[in-house]
Design a protein around this motif. Structure first.
Motif, PDB file in Angstrom:
ATOM      1  N   GLU A 112       1.115  -1.728  -0.280  1.00  0.00           N
ATOM      2  CA  GLU A 112       0.022   0.033  -0.545  1.00  0.00           C
ATOM      3  C   GLU A 112       1.113   1.319   0.364  1.00  0.00           C
ATOM      4  OE1 GLU A 112      -3.143  -0.167   3.042  1.00  0.00           O
ATOM      5  OE2 GLU A 112      -3.718  -1.890   2.654  1.00  0.00           O
ATOM      6  N   LEU A 113       1.845   0.959   0.862  1.00  0.00           N
ATOM      7  CA  LEU A 113       3.202   2.585   0.792  1.00  0.00           C
ATOM      8  C   LEU A 113       4.128   2.288  -0.193  1.00  0.00           C
ATOM      9  CD1 LEU A 113       2.861   2.113   4.400  1.00  0.00           C
ATOM     10  CD2 LEU A 113       1.984   4.231   3.040  1.00  0.00           C
ATOM     11  N   GLY A 114       4.340   1.977  -1.008  1.00  0.00           N
ATOM     12  CA  GLY A 114       5.284   1.088  -2.526  1.00  0.00           C
ATOM     13  C   GLY A 114       6.689   0.255  -2.075  1.00  0.00           C
ATOM     14  N   LEU A 115       6.484   0.067  -0.813  1.00  0.00           N
ATOM     15  CA  LEU A 115       8.406  -0.504  -0.090  1.00  0.00           C
ATOM     16  C   LEU A 115       8.090  -2.259  -0.887  1.00  0.00           C
ATOM     17  CD1 LEU A 115       6.945   0.271   3.767  1.00  0.00           C
ATOM     18  CD2 LEU A 115       8.790   1.415   2.491  1.00  0.00           C
ATOM     19  N   LYS A 116       9.257  -2.157  -1.022  1.00  0.00           N
ATOM     20  CA  LYS A 116       9.489  -3.801  -1.429  1.00  0.00           C
ATOM     21  C   LYS A 116      10.149  -4.732  -0.241  1.00  0.00           C
ATOM     22  CE  LYS A 116      11.795  -2.107  -5.881  1.00  0.00           C
ATOM     23  NZ  LYS A 116      11.185  -1.588  -6.025  1.00  0.00           N
ATOM     24  N   VAL A 117       9.893  -5.434  -0.276  1.00  0.00           N
ATOM     25  CA  VAL A 117       9.800  -6.297   0.899  1.00  0.00           C
ATOM     26  C   VAL A 117      11.232  -7.894   0.969  1.00  0.00           C
ATOM     27  CG1 VAL A 117       9.673  -8.529   2.440  1.00  0.00           C
ATOM     28  CG2 VAL A 117       7.316  -5.875   1.715  1.00  0.00           C
ATOM     29  N   MET A 118      12.107  -7.440   1.647  1.00  0.00           N
ATOM     30  CA  MET A 118      13.097  -9.198   1.630  1.00  0.00           C
ATOM     31  C   MET A 118      12.390  -9.601   2.745  1.00  0.00           C
ATOM     32  SD  MET A 118      16.929  -8.327   1.527  1.00  0.00           S
ATOM     33  CE  MET A 118      17.748  -7.313   0.463  1.00  0.00           C
ATOM     34  N   LEU A 119      12.299 -10.649   2.203  1.00  0.00           N
ATOM     35  CA  LEU A 119      11.865 -11.496   2.778  1.00  0.00           C
ATOM     36  C   LEU A 119      12.956 -12.244   3.383  1.00  0.00           C
ATOM     37  CD1 LEU A 119       8.736 -12.904   3.964  1.00  0.00           C
ATOM     38  CD2 LEU A 119       9.904 -14.816   2.223  1.00  0.00           C
ATOM     39  N   GLY A 120      13.539 -12.714   4.928  1.00  0.00           N
ATOM     40  CA  GLY A 120      14.283 -13.119   5.397  1.00  0.00           C
ATOM     41  C   GLY A 120      14.186 -14.595   5.842  1.00  0.00           C
ATOM     42  N   THR A 121      15.191 -15.225   5.672  1.00  0.00           N
ATOM     43  CA  THR A 121      15.143 -16.573   6.446  1.00  0.00           C
ATOM     44  C   THR A 121      14.503 -17.098   7.860  1.00  0.00           C
ATOM     45  OG1 THR A 121      16.122 -17.321   4.899  1.00  0.00           O
ATOM     46  CG2 THR A 121      15.679 -19.197   6.405  1.00  0.00           C
ATOM     47  N   PRO A 122      13.039 -17.771   7.959  1.00  0.00           N
ATOM     48  CA  PRO A 122      12.656 -17.130   8.677  1.00  0.00           C
ATOM     49  C   PRO A 122      13.600 -18.387  10.227  1.00  0.00           C
ATOM     50  CG  PRO A 122      11.309 -17.989   8.165  1.00  0.00           C
ATOM     51  CD  PRO A 122      12.007 -18.180   7.319  1.00  0.00           C
ATOM     52  N   THR A 123      14.487 -18.063  10.424  1.00  0.00           N
ATOM     53  CA  THR A 123      15.260 -19.057  11.262  1.00  0.00           C
ATOM     54  C   THR A 123      16.448 -18.682  12.406  1.00  0.00           C
ATOM     55  OG1 THR A 123      17.398 -19.225   9.985  1.00  0.00           O
ATOM     56  CG2 THR A 123      15.523 -20.797   9.567  1.00  0.00           C
ATOM     57  N   ALA A 124      15.600 -17.615  12.693  1.00  0.00           N
ATOM     58  CA  ALA A 124      16.809 -16.881  13.486  1.00  0.00           C
ATOM     59  C   ALA A 124      16.178 -17.155  15.263  1.00  0.00           C
ATOM     60  CB  ALA A 124      16.486 -15.380  13.792  1.00  0.00           C
ATOM     61  N   THR A 125      15.064 -17.335  15.325  1.00  0.00           N
ATOM     62  CA  THR A 125      14.911 -18.441  16.191  1.00  0.00           C
ATOM     63  C   THR A 125      13.269 -19.546  15.781  1.00  0.00           C
ATOM     64  OG1 THR A 125      12.799 -17.324  15.958  1.00  0.00           O
ATOM     65  CG2 THR A 125      14.765 -16.052  17.961  1.00  0.00           C
ATOM     66  N   MET A 126      13.841 -20.533  16.779  1.00  0.00           N
ATOM     67  CA  MET A 126      13.158 -21.674  16.142  1.00  0.00           C
ATOM     68  C   MET A 126      12.160 -21.762  17.218  1.00  0.00           C
ATOM     69  SD  MET A 126      15.835 -24.539  15.862  1.00  0.00           S
ATOM     70  CE  MET A 126      17.384 -24.564  17.084  1.00  0.00           C
ATOM     71  N   PRO A 127      10.858 -22.776  16.684  1.00  0.00           N
ATOM     72  CA  PRO A 127       9.613 -22.728  16.909  1.00  0.00           C
ATOM     73  C   PRO A 127       9.323 -23.553  18.527  1.00  0.00           C
ATOM     74  CG  PRO A 127       9.387 -23.671  15.577  1.00  0.00           C
ATOM     75  CD  PRO A 127      10.393 -23.077  14.816  1.00  0.00           C
ATOM     76  N   SER A 128       8.937 -23.209  19.353  1.00  0.00           N
ATOM     77  CA  SER A 128       8.806 -24.604  20.685  1.00  0.00           C
ATOM     78  C   SER A 128       8.639 -25.884  20.107  1.00  0.00           C
ATOM     79  CB  SER A 128       8.104 -23.859  21.779  1.00  0.00           C
ATOM     80  OG  SER A 128       6.189 -23.878  21.618  1.00  0.00           O
TER      81      SER A 128
END
Length: 120
Positions: A102-118
């Motif tokens: 909506e605001l015209g921002l690009k998104v860089m999607l990081g790998t979601p591995t910095a914290t593991m789920p419980s």
């Protein structure tokens, strides 16, 4: 400066495949980089650590007050995206992508591995 590299755009179904480490069905499209010359300004943004009602204000501030072109998200989202083993919920990620769009921002999607789920 070397020309900017193309951004990688991953659709929602590809994320589920990527997060479950089954890349055989992933669909990855390449989009041309911004024609803007110079440096692309981006910031890390972790809305999963803040109240959801704050996201719109945060995104607007990132764009207007900071003058950023891009947000990087996702590094701490594994437990939000996959709350149980094999159960995916993209609601938060969808809202982030929509707010950025909506605001015209690009998104860089990081790998979601910095914290593991419980559950892991």
């Amino acid at each position: 400066w070397a020309p900017l590299l193309p951004l990688i755009v991953i659709d929602r179904s590809s994320l589920a495949v990527a997060f479950s480490l089954s890349a055989s069905a992933a669909k990855i499209d390449s989009a041309p980089a911004s024609p803007k010359k110079g440096v692309v300004v981006g910031v890390d943004y972790y809305p999963e650590q803040w109240p959801p009602e704050r996201m719109e204000e945060d995104m607007r501030s990132i764009k207007e007050d900071l003058g950023a072109d891009m947000v990087r998200v996702g590094e701490f989202m594994w437990s939000s995206i996959e709350p149980q083993d094999g159960v995916f919920d993209f609601a938060l990620l969808d809202s982030i992508l929509e707010a950025a769009k909506e605001l015209g921002l690009k998104v860089m999607l990081g790998t979601p591995t910095a914290t593991m789920p419980s559950w892991l």
